[in-house]
Design a protein around this motif. Sequence first.
Motif, PDB file in Angstrom:
ATOM      1  N   LYS A   1       0.837  -1.210   0.000  1.00  0.00           N
ATOM      2  CA  LYS A   1       0.000   0.000   0.000  1.00  0.00           C
ATOM      3  C   LYS A   1       0.869   1.257   0.000  1.00  0.00           C
ATOM      4  O   LYS A   1       0.572   2.237   0.702  1.00  0.00           O
ATOM      5  CB  LYS A   1      -0.977   0.010   1.186  1.00  0.00           C
ATOM      6  CG  LYS A   1      -1.812  -1.256   1.319  1.00  0.00           C
ATOM      7  CD  LYS A   1      -2.686  -1.222   2.560  1.00  0.00           C
ATOM      8  CE  LYS A   1      -3.361  -2.554   2.828  1.00  0.00           C
ATOM      9  NZ  LYS A   1      -2.456  -3.579   3.347  1.00  0.00           N
ATOM     10  N   THR A   2       1.947   1.237  -0.770  1.00  0.00           N
ATOM     11  CA  THR A   2       2.875   2.370  -0.803  1.00  0.00           C
ATOM     12  C   THR A   2       3.071   2.868  -2.232  1.00  0.00           C
ATOM     13  O   THR A   2       2.945   2.112  -3.193  1.00  0.00           O
ATOM     14  CB  THR A   2       4.250   1.986  -0.232  1.00  0.00           C
ATOM     15  OG1 THR A   2       4.775   0.867  -0.965  1.00  0.00           O
ATOM     16  CG2 THR A   2       4.150   1.626   1.236  1.00  0.00           C
ATOM     17  N   VAL A   3       3.380   4.172  -2.325  1.00  0.00           N
ATOM     18  CA  VAL A   3       3.706   4.798  -3.605  1.00  0.00           C
ATOM     19  C   VAL A   3       5.053   5.499  -3.436  1.00  0.00           C
ATOM     20  O   VAL A   3       5.267   6.196  -2.438  1.00  0.00           O
ATOM     21  CB  VAL A   3       2.622   5.821  -4.015  1.00  0.00           C
ATOM     22  CG1 VAL A   3       3.007   6.512  -5.325  1.00  0.00           C
ATOM     23  CG2 VAL A   3       1.260   5.146  -4.148  1.00  0.00           C
ATOM     24  N   ASP A   4       5.966   5.294  -4.388  1.00  0.00           N
ATOM     25  CA  ASP A   4       7.280   5.942  -4.350  1.00  0.00           C
ATOM     26  C   ASP A   4       7.392   6.944  -5.490  1.00  0.00           C
ATOM     27  O   ASP A   4       7.063   6.630  -6.647  1.00  0.00           O
ATOM     28  CB  ASP A   4       8.401   4.909  -4.478  1.00  0.00           C
ATOM     29  CG  ASP A   4       8.506   4.023  -3.244  1.00  0.00           C
ATOM     30  OD1 ASP A   4       8.085   4.477  -2.163  1.00  0.00           O
ATOM     31  OD2 ASP A   4       8.994   2.886  -3.364  1.00  0.00           O
ATOM     32  N   PHE A   5       7.842   8.144  -5.147  1.00  0.00           N
ATOM     33  CA  PHE A   5       8.105   9.187  -6.138  1.00  0.00           C
ATOM     34  C   PHE A   5       9.592   9.464  -6.210  1.00  0.00           C
ATOM     35  O   PHE A   5      10.352   9.145  -5.274  1.00  0.00           O
ATOM     36  CB  PHE A   5       7.409  10.504  -5.740  1.00  0.00           C
ATOM     37  CG  PHE A   5       5.907  10.460  -5.709  1.00  0.00           C
ATOM     38  CD1 PHE A   5       5.186   9.833  -6.712  1.00  0.00           C
ATOM     39  CD2 PHE A   5       5.207  11.079  -4.677  1.00  0.00           C
ATOM     40  CE1 PHE A   5       3.800   9.812  -6.688  1.00  0.00           C
ATOM     41  CE2 PHE A   5       3.822  11.069  -4.639  1.00  0.00           C
ATOM     42  CZ  PHE A   5       3.119  10.434  -5.656  1.00  0.00           C
ATOM     43  N   VAL A   6      10.016  10.095  -7.296  1.00  0.00           N
ATOM     44  CA  VAL A   6      11.322  10.759  -7.363  1.00  0.00           C
ATOM     45  C   VAL A   6      11.057  12.163  -7.872  1.00  0.00           C
ATOM     46  O   VAL A   6      10.040  12.410  -8.530  1.00  0.00           O
ATOM     47  CB  VAL A   6      12.318  10.031  -8.300  1.00  0.00           C
ATOM     48  CG1 VAL A   6      12.701   8.678  -7.733  1.00  0.00           C
ATOM     49  CG2 VAL A   6      11.773   9.906  -9.714  1.00  0.00           C
ATOM     50  N   LEU A   7      11.949  13.090  -7.534  1.00  0.00           N
ATOM     51  CA  LEU A   7      11.804  14.441  -8.063  1.00  0.00           C
ATOM     52  C   LEU A   7      11.946  14.387  -9.573  1.00  0.00           C
ATOM     53  O   LEU A   7      12.872  13.774 -10.100  1.00  0.00           O
ATOM     54  CB  LEU A   7      12.857  15.366  -7.467  1.00  0.00           C
ATOM     55  CG  LEU A   7      12.645  15.802  -6.014  1.00  0.00           C
ATOM     56  CD1 LEU A   7      13.822  16.618  -5.533  1.00  0.00           C
ATOM     57  CD2 LEU A   7      11.357  16.606  -5.863  1.00  0.00           C
ATOM     58  N   ALA A   8      11.042  15.035 -10.301  1.00  0.00           N
ATOM     59  CA  ALA A   8      11.037  14.963 -11.764  1.00  0.00           C
ATOM     60  C   ALA A   8      12.311  15.554 -12.350  1.00  0.00           C
ATOM     61  O   ALA A   8      12.823  15.064 -13.346  1.00  0.00           O
ATOM     62  CB  ALA A   8       9.813  15.686 -12.306  1.00  0.00           C
ATOM     63  N   GLU A   9      12.837  16.595 -11.677  1.00  0.00           N
ATOM     64  CA  GLU A   9      14.044  17.240 -12.220  1.00  0.00           C
ATOM     65  C   GLU A   9      15.328  16.498 -11.867  1.00  0.00           C
ATOM     66  O   GLU A   9      16.407  16.917 -12.236  1.00  0.00           O
ATOM     67  CB  GLU A   9      14.135  18.695 -11.748  1.00  0.00           C
ATOM     68  CG  GLU A   9      14.202  18.870 -10.239  1.00  0.00           C
ATOM     69  CD  GLU A   9      12.817  19.094  -9.641  1.00  0.00           C
ATOM     70  OE1 GLU A   9      12.755  19.768  -8.596  1.00  0.00           O
ATOM     71  OE2 GLU A   9      11.831  18.613 -10.211  1.00  0.00           O
TER      72      GLU A   9
END
Length: 706
Positions: free
Chosen positions: A696-704
């Motif tokens: 139940k997790t979502v991982d992001f990275v900075l787009a830049e």
Amino acid sequence: MDRKEMLYAFIKEEEYRPMKGKEIAALFCVPKKERAKFHALLDELVKEGKIVIDGSGRYQLPKENVNAGTFMATSKGFGFVRVEGQPDDIFIPESGCSNAYDGDEVMVQIYKDSKNGKRKEGQIIRILKRANTTVVGTFMRNKHYGFVVVDREKFTSDVYIPKGKTKEAETGEKVVVEITDFGSEEKSPEGVVTEILGHADDPGIDILSIVRGYGIPEEFPEEVLRELPHIPEKVDSTDIAGRMDLRDRMTVTIDGEDAKDLDDAITLHKEENGGYELGVHIADVSHYVKEGSPLDKEALNRGTSVYLADRVIPMLPRKLSNGICSLNQGMDRLTLSCIIHYDAKGHIKDYRIGESVICVDRRMSYTDVNAIVTDHDEKTMAEYEAFVPMFEQMKELAVILRAERKKQGSIDFDFPECKLILDDEGHPIDIVPYDRNFATKIIEEFMLAANKVVAEDSFWKELPFLYRTHEYPDLEKIRELAALAHSFSHILKVGQQEVHPREIQKLMESIEGTEEETFLSRLTLRAMKRAKYEPENEGHFGLATKYYCHFTSPIRRYPDLQIHRIIHDRLRGRLVREGRTEHYKEILDEVARQSSVCERRADEAERESDKLKKAEYMSYHLGEEYEGIISGVTGWGLYVELPNTVEGLIHINTLRDDYYVFDQDAYELRGDMTGKIFRLGQKVRVRVADADKMLKTVDFVLAEED
């Protein structure tokens, strides 16, 4: 002095020596048939932290710095113990958690007092009662045994399943496990598979796993089903005798388009002097659900209806909730009515609470009522022409009541809420915002008004009752919030001993429309204590009122049903004549406790259900970019919330342009060399890197940061 106080006084005596429960019962000459109640009193004293149980099962006063409380685990391994009556939870490092699991009742030894705003620290020395003996998870088969990865992230151990105890489950299947041994710090828990739910990827199994994992009853027991044929399809004319007959009044229900259990209806009449007569009419569920019946016992067991992403698990069978108890258009229905007379400024002049019968003229939706009172849509106004003047008057009164409530200091949290749209197989295909329009606010104001009137009336009549209470927030948390708000140029005035709800309300108004609104609102909410049900009236901080209860939703909440019974007994003179006052005093503590427990269980299951489906939704959008707001800053990264309310984590090890240090006081991550800062409320553009439905997790990275 009641029996519990006598028991506590006995254990406090200087001559007392630790004794087992059966020894104390024998000393008090407790008859066998009352032993269970007697032991329940001892359990209450333990839960309150007034006495403890030693290693031999004997009751005694707690030693210095030893308390009983409830363990709250985290997915990181450490946890906290909440002790009733203490303002702050006790921090338990991973090394001090023993083999306690989330929700367990424990004894904790405090070894470090609170200093410089930090919590007390302690270690768990004894498990008093396990919160869960069954868990749900994903089965993994090994050559000679199996193990289960538990769904609930706060249950941090896998469960070992010996050969022959697997029920022939296969890898990837969701199973229910009964724990036979909770293990130790060195040894994993052990269990036996009792049910195979299906493969993790089968439609509906993901939500069914949450239902089973939280122990939410789904199917109604046989004895409840046997009662249903005796429930009438329509109101019997003999049941109307003695009730206010309000069937000639223009009456409407206003709900969402999908609602089927309609438990509140409204009448409104504007008087010649500019005042208003507001009628709030609530389904008389207690007429059909008799106290002590199988229906009633099951309703108390469930406590509340549970609203999950793909299903509703009702408190009452649908024959009641969608049938005879639902205030359906054109049907005579039994109700309890709260009729309030206001002057032109919204001050109460008079009120009446009584048994009634109504007939709803129109079943309205929030969308259509809003189209009338806000948009003045010609087509909608023509369709409901006869009702338009009443809806306009409803808006007038709601505006007046809202202004009066704000003057008292009532706090409104207006978080963005979204609805998950699922396909036929339960897969999420969209996340759309809920339309909280003025029609929803009209109903909100009228329900709040009725709840307050009923609570105050019962208080001054000294009835046994079930209040909805909300304590003042912890002062230290409020001071931390004030410091953070100040860093964004917002003022929160905090007194020496407490904060007034009006000051919180002013903060909410000052942040409205700003970039930091969402996260500061959430931090404010986290600083609050949780509302609960209590037989004693302690007031409601958030609503800035001395008297509040839940009266308006008896189809889906047990406390409302309980209150209706008490009101009926008062109106019919049974409280004194039949000794019902003493009866309610005996049961209300347990009803309050059970209702609060079930409410929390439902909230957690609903939150888990949403997190799961949101993670699944984002798994279909890997690589896509979104703009979001930093909603949390921790030592392990940044939490970012998207406009669709999905929250994900930017792990600190993906911030590769610098070495970032976490500043806990400022809620910031600061670059060691560049001085670059990430802080709460800051807008960032992110790319979806990963989404795990199981975790139940979502991982992001900075787009830049490509």
